[in-house]
Design an enzyme around this catalytic site. Sequence first.
Site, PDB file in Angstrom:
ATOM      1  N   HIS A 153      -5.436  -3.154  -2.901  1.00 28.27           N
ATOM      2  CA  HIS A 153      -5.081  -2.191  -3.951  1.00 28.27           C
ATOM      3  C   HIS A 153      -4.996  -2.818  -5.335  1.00 28.27           C
ATOM      4  CE1 HIS A 153      -4.347   0.905  -0.960  1.00 28.27           C
ATOM      5  NE2 HIS A 153      -3.810  -0.058  -0.228  1.00 28.27           N
TER       6      HIS A 153
ATOM      7  N   LYS B 149     -11.998   0.845  -1.884  1.00 23.17           N
ATOM      8  CA  LYS B 149     -10.940   1.453  -2.692  1.00 23.17           C
ATOM      9  C   LYS B 149     -11.411   1.504  -4.146  1.00 23.17           C
ATOM     10  CE  LYS B 149      -7.751   0.946   0.935  1.00 23.17           C
ATOM     11  NZ  LYS B 149      -7.077   0.025   1.839  1.00 23.17           N
TER      12      LYS B 149
ATOM     13  N   SER C  33       0.801  -1.222   0.000  1.00 21.92           N
ATOM     14  CA  SER C  33       0.000   0.000   0.000  1.00 21.92           C
ATOM     15  C   SER C  33       0.832   1.269   0.000  1.00 21.92           C
ATOM     16  CB  SER C  33      -0.967  -0.008   1.184  1.00 21.92           C
ATOM     17  OG  SER C  33      -0.273  -0.165   2.397  1.00 21.92           O
TER      18      SER C  33
END
Length: 390
Positions: free
Chosen positions: A206, A241, A178
């Site tokens: 991610h 995200k 990250s």
Amino acid sequence: MTYSALVDDLAALDEKNLRRTRRTLDTPQSAHVTVDGKNYVAFCGNDYLGLASHPELIAAAQSGATQFGVGAGASHLVLGHTRAHENLEQQLAAFVQLPRALLFSTGYMANLGVVTALLNRDDAVFADRLNHASLNDACLLARAQFKRYAHNSLEQLERLLATTKAKRKLIVADAVFSMDGDIAPVPELLALAECYDAWLLLDDAHGFGVLGDGANDKGRGVLEHFNVTHPRIIYMATLGKAAGVFGAFVAGETTLIETLMQRARTYIYTTAMPPLLACAVSKSIELIAAGASLRRQLAENIIQLKQMVTNGLPGGWKLLPSITAIQPLVIGDNRAATDVAEKLAARGVLVPAIRPPTVPQGTARLRISLSAAHSKDDVLLLCDALKACQ
Ligand SMILES: *Cc1c(COP(=O)(O)O)cnc(C)c1O
């Protein structure tokens, strides 16, 4: 009992330039935001596809609220598991091509739940040093032997695996790190898991929605990126995200998921995510699957940024070698990093300065995160602002 010790702690943070503050956003999360009446181009969020304020997600949340109300009102195992949650779990499992999926309220809780449900004192967990804080906390809470290996060091991981006497073994790694943006060597980690009879927990916070961007790929994440799948893989991804909403899920073998449902305390003892959010995530997965053009735009922004800074930046700052939306620029000193972030803000560009303990001492950095919602001009503005930061 007084507060003086806490006052001293806070003063110590100030001294090291580590006190954090917040900006208050008056607009939706997006590439363009308003803070205190001023407009900015923001490179701060994890909304990599620009879905957090997408009209179709908003509409799905609104109709979800009409159908299911606002709050789930109970935990999943009591009476909080709605048709919206059930449909979403099936949709997620099909999307990542694993047998079954289980929703958690946040990624943090998913990581705590998985590791503590699977391991106890007789077991061992092997963790990359740059893993997310939630994975580290999960390992500590499980009370298993906690062995950390140098970032991406397969040699050290193998040595640790070869010498353990633990009953159950679990390798845990961020799939995309990250704060560095690099991708874990998943096929090699899986080979070690097979060789040493371990599970492999991949945290794809991610990668989900953005990795898997080849001609026919669908943004299914790191497993699609490497074209791997295996019963030893425990796949975790967050929905706040690239998916643009909130929550998380774990996917894998049916027996694994059933075990988590029975044993994961962060699943059992908490209120189910609001069903309207499950409705919004369902729409988001549809847009991700059909989102090749969004992923292409993101990839172009990444290439543009990398090309524009190859000509050099003041202070010899360099981007880390990342091919993902996370493009960190290491500055080193804490104060220098926050100074640059302030100068950028004065030019209408928001980039977060990330300092220890989130990153190792001496590696304070600007964590530039790109989105499909950024235009060429946005990236140009960022590069010009960086070059002006003498
Ligand atoms: C953001 C993040 C989490 C936590 O997810 P939340 O849903 O925000 O709690 C876990 N792991 C990684 C690698 C993350 O970046």
